[in-house]
Design an enzyme around this catalytic site. Sequence first.
Site, PDB file in Angstrom:
ATOM      1  N   GLU A 291       0.739  -1.178  -0.106  1.00 51.59           N
ATOM      2  CA  GLU A 291      -0.043  -0.032   0.280  1.00 51.59           C
ATOM      3  C   GLU A 291       0.850   1.092  -0.023  1.00 51.59           C
ATOM      4  OE1 GLU A 291       0.238  -2.565   2.353  1.00 51.59           O
ATOM      5  OE2 GLU A 291       0.251  -1.517   4.415  1.00 51.59           O
TER       6      GLU A 291
ATOM      7  N   HIS B 240      -8.238  -3.652  -1.186  1.00 51.26           N
ATOM      8  CA  HIS B 240      -7.710  -3.881   0.351  1.00 51.26           C
ATOM      9  C   HIS B 240      -6.473  -2.762   0.295  1.00 51.26           C
ATOM     10  CE1 HIS B 240      -5.573  -6.226   3.437  1.00 51.26           C
ATOM     11  NE2 HIS B 240      -4.447  -5.628   3.096  1.00 51.26           N
ATOM     12  N   GLU B 241      -5.744  -2.535  -0.856  1.00 53.62           N
ATOM     13  CA  GLU B 241      -4.718  -1.618  -0.881  1.00 53.62           C
ATOM     14  C   GLU B 241      -5.380  -0.218  -0.673  1.00 53.62           C
ATOM     15  OE1 GLU B 241      -2.188  -2.912  -0.064  1.00 53.62           O
ATOM     16  OE2 GLU B 241      -2.278  -4.879  -1.000  1.00 53.62           O
TER      17      GLU B 241
ATOM     18  N   HIS C 114      -6.172   0.753   2.707  1.00 55.31           N
ATOM     19  CA  HIS C 114      -4.834   1.006   3.447  1.00 55.31           C
ATOM     20  C   HIS C 114      -4.919   2.692   3.336  1.00 55.31           C
ATOM     21  CE1 HIS C 114      -2.868  -2.399   5.426  1.00 55.31           C
ATOM     22  NE2 HIS C 114      -3.071  -2.985   4.218  1.00 55.31           N
TER      23      HIS C 114
ATOM     24  N   GLU D 140      -3.945  -3.858   9.652  1.00 62.12           N
ATOM     25  CA  GLU D 140      -4.462  -4.959   8.605  1.00 62.12           C
ATOM     26  C   GLU D 140      -5.915  -5.379   8.962  1.00 62.12           C
ATOM     27  OE1 GLU D 140      -3.234  -5.436   6.014  1.00 62.12           O
ATOM     28  OE2 GLU D 140      -0.966  -5.023   6.331  1.00 62.12           O
TER      29      GLU D 140
ATOM     30  N   ASP E 285       9.163  -9.731  10.627  1.00 59.79           N
ATOM     31  CA  ASP E 285       8.686 -10.576   9.538  1.00 59.79           C
ATOM     32  C   ASP E 285       8.574 -11.913   9.957  1.00 59.79           C
ATOM     33  OD1 ASP E 285       8.952  -8.765   7.455  1.00 59.79           O
ATOM     34  OD2 ASP E 285      10.947  -9.518   6.840  1.00 59.79           O
TER      35      ASP E 285
ATOM     36  N   TYR F 155      -4.809  -9.867  10.007  1.00 63.19           N
ATOM     37  CA  TYR F 155      -5.772  -9.770   9.269  1.00 63.19           C
ATOM     38  C   TYR F 155      -6.961 -10.289   9.626  1.00 63.19           C
ATOM     39  CZ  TYR F 155      -1.945  -8.936   5.915  1.00 63.19           C
ATOM     40  OH  TYR F 155      -0.807  -8.490   5.322  1.00 63.19           O
TER      41      TYR F 155
HETATM   42 ZN    ZN Z   1      -2.895  -4.964   4.139  1.00 62.96          ZN
END
Ligand code: ZN
Length: 739
Positions: free
Chosen positions: A376, A400-401, A404, A423, A481, A489
């Site tokens: 995003e 979705h993006e 954001h 998220e 990460d 999410y």
């Molecule tokens: Zn996302």
Amino acid sequence: MSEDLMHRADARFEICQESRTRTHIQGPKSHFHSSFRAPQHRSTNLARNLRKRQGSLIFSHFRNSKLYIGLVLPVPSVVMPSDFPETHPPLPTDRVKPPQPSFRDPASHSYPGLHFTDQLHLDLHLDPTSKTITAKAFYRFLVLDAASEVLTLDVRSLDIDTIRSPSHPDPLSYTISNESSPIGGALQVSLPPQLRVTPLQLEITYTTSGTGAPHPAGGAMDWLSTSPATADAPFGFTQCQAIHARSIVPCQDTPAVKAPYSALVSIAAPFDTLPIVMSAQRVPLHQGDRANASRFECNVPIPSYLIAFAFGKLEWRKLSSRCAVWALPSVVEKAKWEFENVEQMLQVAEEVAGRYVWGRYDLLVLPPSFPYGGMENPFLTFVTPTLLSGDRSLVSVVVHEISHSWAGNLVSCQDWRHLWVNEGFTVKLERRILKRLYGSGREGLDAIAGRQTMNSFIKSLGAGHKYTSLVSKLEAEEDPDDYFSCIPYEKGYSFLSWLEYCVERETGEDFHEFLRTYFTKNRYQSSTSVDFIHLFKEKFPEVGDKIDFDTWLHGVGQCPDLAPVDTSLVDAATDLARNWLTLFVEFPEDSEDAKSLIEKNLRVRPSEFQKWDPKQKLCFLYELRAGIDAAEEGDEVNWNARAARIMDTLYDMGSYRNSEIRFAWVRLALLAGYFEIIENVKEFVSSQGRMKFVRPLFNDLHKVYPKGTLAKELFATVKPSYHSIALKMIERDLSIEHS
Ligand SMILES: [Zn+2]
């Protein structure tokens, strides 16, 4: 045909191609003149570009009240973005509240409660040959603690040359410690007494290292060498989330710090004419700027992980007055078609979430090695080419993006423990937008698919695993990460949906109205789970009293409660999945013509199945998988190579190019031992490097395929085309030493 000229012409003109180098613009005289007057910036661009080309202007005249201009243009090796819109209404410049003095982000060495980045300017010179960036970064910091003698910034694999301040005659002394930490090193700059006041200005000259290495460990920058996949020119792009910005610029690399930024970016010859794009507004060059450089500004304060740029043989196509798509020439028309409805999505998003503050919304289609579905980056969402399915069935990633733009980019999580603040809210907005566009059945499909993904993730780790809590248990110097999963999410979405259900049931109020208030109240700031809960309890005290926030936020394993969803489309898919599994129990292995018997007894005929929404087909495949997984615990089902072969024949599963369906299908086929699809798998993991697909497939090949070495052999062949983040993850999955 000169695409260059086509972009400069007003859309009202009819453009007809005469030859590769000769183009007519044809339109009524009055239209031509109006296009020079308004909007002002556009006419200026057009006039300037025509002036640039004046040596090539060969004729212009009126005939039958139409203006004809003929141009002979050289065929350019690249299409320069000089005609891309440059100026926009000024963006908001709201100030950001620094965190408390004691605040620490576990994934950053910096102390944003003591010094806070207030403004950043980057001067970057990219060299695709040596795969390095020679750079200068200019900073302005707020000094929040005058007693602090050291400023600490995050760095990874950077060669620092000098650190200076205009308020001090000599270079400043510094040290770099903790370089081998999973979160990179700490650059500690000694501050003489006269620099311990606001504004503290610094200038750091440095070079990124990793010279010649295709995948410098942990780096944000991916340098792709010239190949047909990059249109025979070098291609470079960054991916800074979560903590990779520190490998391209020394910075307070935490989302607790948000600052406006600007940049001047150039590429070394002979690639200096390749277009450069960035997560900021394109603005005119200043006097004295390097030739062929591009200048960008982002006045909205953003966290470092949203700094992004890319270069390559890119072209762009207009989608609407504020939207465009950038891509390599081979896919740019396909991308234009696939994303044609982006403006409509953006408008629905504004109805749901509030005003879009960023001005432009553009998309960049990356080469196949991009490891994510989308990123995003503000002004310019990066997307995987695996979205170009040819049927617009995967554009929900774009929704979705777009979401954001409010959740994550406007209101950011304060640190990576609270990633769900980005998220979970984004998924909530995304599904509300899709519901507006396609109905509540679609929201139900996505919600149930999300629950399935989350449940199998929790099952695979064990319900007590620390990776399954909504607020992550990230500890100091752990790499965020490692915590990246579906939990922020889907558990985040489930939490917000449960709150919505309780609010609407008990008060009748619109929960999304409250979310709009949340975005407005916290815009431009960084926020934690506690900030959100506080606002919720303030608005809905009685509902808040009944909710076990602690279990939702910090509990491991499954969600405490689940809100009801529209399951009409899901039910049909589930029914068909059960139908398939039951049929195989009923029809014995030695049945003479299992295929025709099954076809006769299927509750949804293959011709009907073909008409289903791709998302519903996907739901069917996931339900089938869930049924098979459950069967391992004792139910009577039979999923084997014969069953998979019959399904392939009836539903033509091998023909799907929708990457989600293809992925779900080949995993089912591998599970069944139906190895006729192995070439399909090889082609799939070789043609793209999106981690969502390639990691599970390599894992499956490793565990399932009888020739145990295939996964490692195949990985060795595709490795050069993968992103460093994907490499790191797959090497870990397959227990391969990182090289
Ligand atoms: Zn996302």
